[in-house]
Design a protein around this motif. Structure first.
Motif, mmCIF file in Angstrom:
data_model
loop_
_atom_site.group_PDB
_atom_site.id
_atom_site.type_symbol
_atom_site.label_atom_id
_atom_site.label_comp_id
_atom_site.label_asym_id
_atom_site.label_seq_id
_atom_site.Cartn_x
_atom_site.Cartn_y
_atom_site.Cartn_z
ATOM 1 N N THR A 87 0.848 -1.191 0.000
ATOM 2 C CA THR A 87 0.000 0.000 0.000
ATOM 3 C C THR A 87 0.882 1.239 0.000
ATOM 4 O OG1 THR A 87 -0.097 0.020 2.423
ATOM 5 C CG2 THR A 87 -1.868 -1.140 1.267
ATOM 6 N N GLY A 88 0.325 2.341 -0.438
ATOM 7 C CA GLY A 88 1.042 3.609 -0.381
ATOM 8 C C GLY A 88 2.088 3.756 -1.466
ATOM 9 N N ARG A 89 2.986 4.708 -1.248
ATOM 10 C CA ARG A 89 4.018 5.041 -2.220
ATOM 11 C C ARG A 89 5.394 4.659 -1.689
ATOM 12 N NH1 ARG A 89 0.570 9.800 -2.410
ATOM 13 N NH2 ARG A 89 -0.447 9.948 -4.451
ATOM 14 N N ARG A 90 6.365 4.547 -2.619
ATOM 15 C CA ARG A 90 7.747 4.242 -2.258
ATOM 16 C C ARG A 90 8.680 5.116 -3.095
ATOM 17 N NH1 ARG A 90 4.668 1.891 0.389
ATOM 18 N NH2 ARG A 90 4.719 -0.264 1.177
ATOM 19 N N ILE A 91 9.889 5.283 -2.599
ATOM 20 C CA ILE A 91 10.934 5.957 -3.367
ATOM 21 C C ILE A 91 11.853 4.882 -3.927
ATOM 22 C CG2 ILE A 91 12.886 7.550 -3.284
ATOM 23 C CD1 ILE A 91 11.549 8.987 -0.992
ATOM 24 N N ILE A 92 12.024 4.869 -5.242
ATOM 25 C CA ILE A 92 12.853 3.842 -5.866
ATOM 26 C C ILE A 92 13.852 4.487 -6.822
ATOM 27 C CG2 ILE A 92 11.048 2.076 -5.733
ATOM 28 C CD1 ILE A 92 10.605 2.514 -8.755
#
Length: 343
Positions: A31-36
């Protein structure tokens, strides 16, 4: 009114209640966002291929995510050959740049923020945030690296000032370079000519020729851990205590600058022969009493033109608000009116 911009709906939907499914803390659900790292992440996905059954990314089933701050490990399993794959949000052994966690903490500190601000920022972005313990761990490492880098820069600045002084012939009979420096201090809160009770103060010494810092120190009167232990009538636990000052806040600046003069030879093999500073006479007085270079050399004071002009303007403004001067003579109304108009 059109709430869209380039196809993106800008209207926010903030539900008051969340469904049970949304409240699920199962780490096996993304769920949600990530930094990649986009390039690394896409290359990792494209490189997945199982020769035996000719499996590809389409056969991968997400199983779990392991979060280490803002760094993530995504675990997958092939639904054909049951082979497991792990994809990272960025290279786990990154050495050419800061890791995501180090970069996040560095950016937070450099913008004058703290963990609470980072936590709020991440929450608004719907992005998992690192724990306070992890943040503090990176913060301590960052602080030490920043301190080491600062002292390296100070050392290089001292060498440059010494070289310029020698080239200009500014040396004493022992061959030690003699330079002019600028010194000033600041506090953690503004006083506005009253309430000089700041808990922290800083002062630095800058080379006049290079405009680079040669010495900097901080004085702190407060430590939260020591204060809490004192309030509970207990001895403070073992900790990194930043309290190093028990005197008045107004004396911090002079103490730091005097310490810088005392260490000028041991740090840079330089003599601070002339001091450019504000109208605070206590700094020069304490330097003269400390005699950092012995009895045969007195530091000369050069008044800062900016401070002289500021004090001059302050006196004019002060005259404009009073009917009599400090000597008791009456200030003409016309003069006071003209001063107010030009203020």
């Amino acid at each position: 009114m059109d709430d869209s911009c380039d196809g993106y709906n800008l209207t926010l939907s903030l539900p008051n209640d969340l469904d049970d499914e949304d409240n699920n803390n199962n780490k096996n659900v993304l769920t949600g966002r990530r930094i990649i790292n986009v390039e690394y992440f896409l290359n990792s996905l494209q490189s997945i291929k199982h020769e035996l059954f000719d499996c590809s990314i389409q056969n991968l089933v997400f199983k779990s995510e392991i979060q280490k701050g803002f760094f993530s490990e995504f675990h997958f399993e092939c639904n054909l050959c049951r082979k497991k794959e792990v994809i990272f949000s960025e290279p786990p052994d990154i050495i050419t740049s800061l890791s995501i966690n180090a970069a996040i903490v560095t950016a937070t500190v450099n913008t004058g923020q703290g963990f609470t601000n980072l936590e709020q920022f991440s929450s608004i972005l719907d992005m998992p945030c690192m724990s306070n313990k992890t943040y503090q761990k990176f913060h301590q490492v960052l602080s030490k690296q920043t301190e080491n880098t600062a002292w390296e820069s100070i050392e290089l600045a001292g060498k440059e000032e010494a070289r310029l002084a020698v080239e200009n012939g500014d040396i004493n009979i022992d061959g030690i370079p003699m330079i002019t420096v600028v010194a000033d201090g600041a506090w953690s809160k503004r006083s506005y000519k009253r309430n000089y009770n700041a808990s922290s103060g800083v002062a630095c010494i800058v080379g006049y020729r290079t405009k680079k810092v040669l010495f900097i120190e901080v004085r702190n009167k407060y430590c939260s851990i020591c204060r809490k232990a004192c309030a509970n009538n207990r001895d403070p636990p073992v900790h990194l205590c930043y309290k190093n000052w028990n005197g008045t806040s107004t004396a911090m600046e002079a103490d730091i600058i005097v310490e810088g003069f005392r260490q000028s030879i041991s740090m840079h093999n330089i003599i601070y022969h002339k001091l450019i500073g504000d109208g605070d006479s206590s700094v020069l007085k304490k330097i003269m009493l400390a005699k950092p270079y012995g009895n045969n050399l007195d530091v000369k004071k050069i008044e800062c033109a900016n401070h002289i002009l500021r004090n001059y303007l302050n006196r004019l403004v002060d005259i404009a608000t009073k009917r009599k001067s400090s000597s008791g003579s009456v200030v003409p109304v016309l003069l006071r009116t003209n001063l107010k108009e030009k203020d």
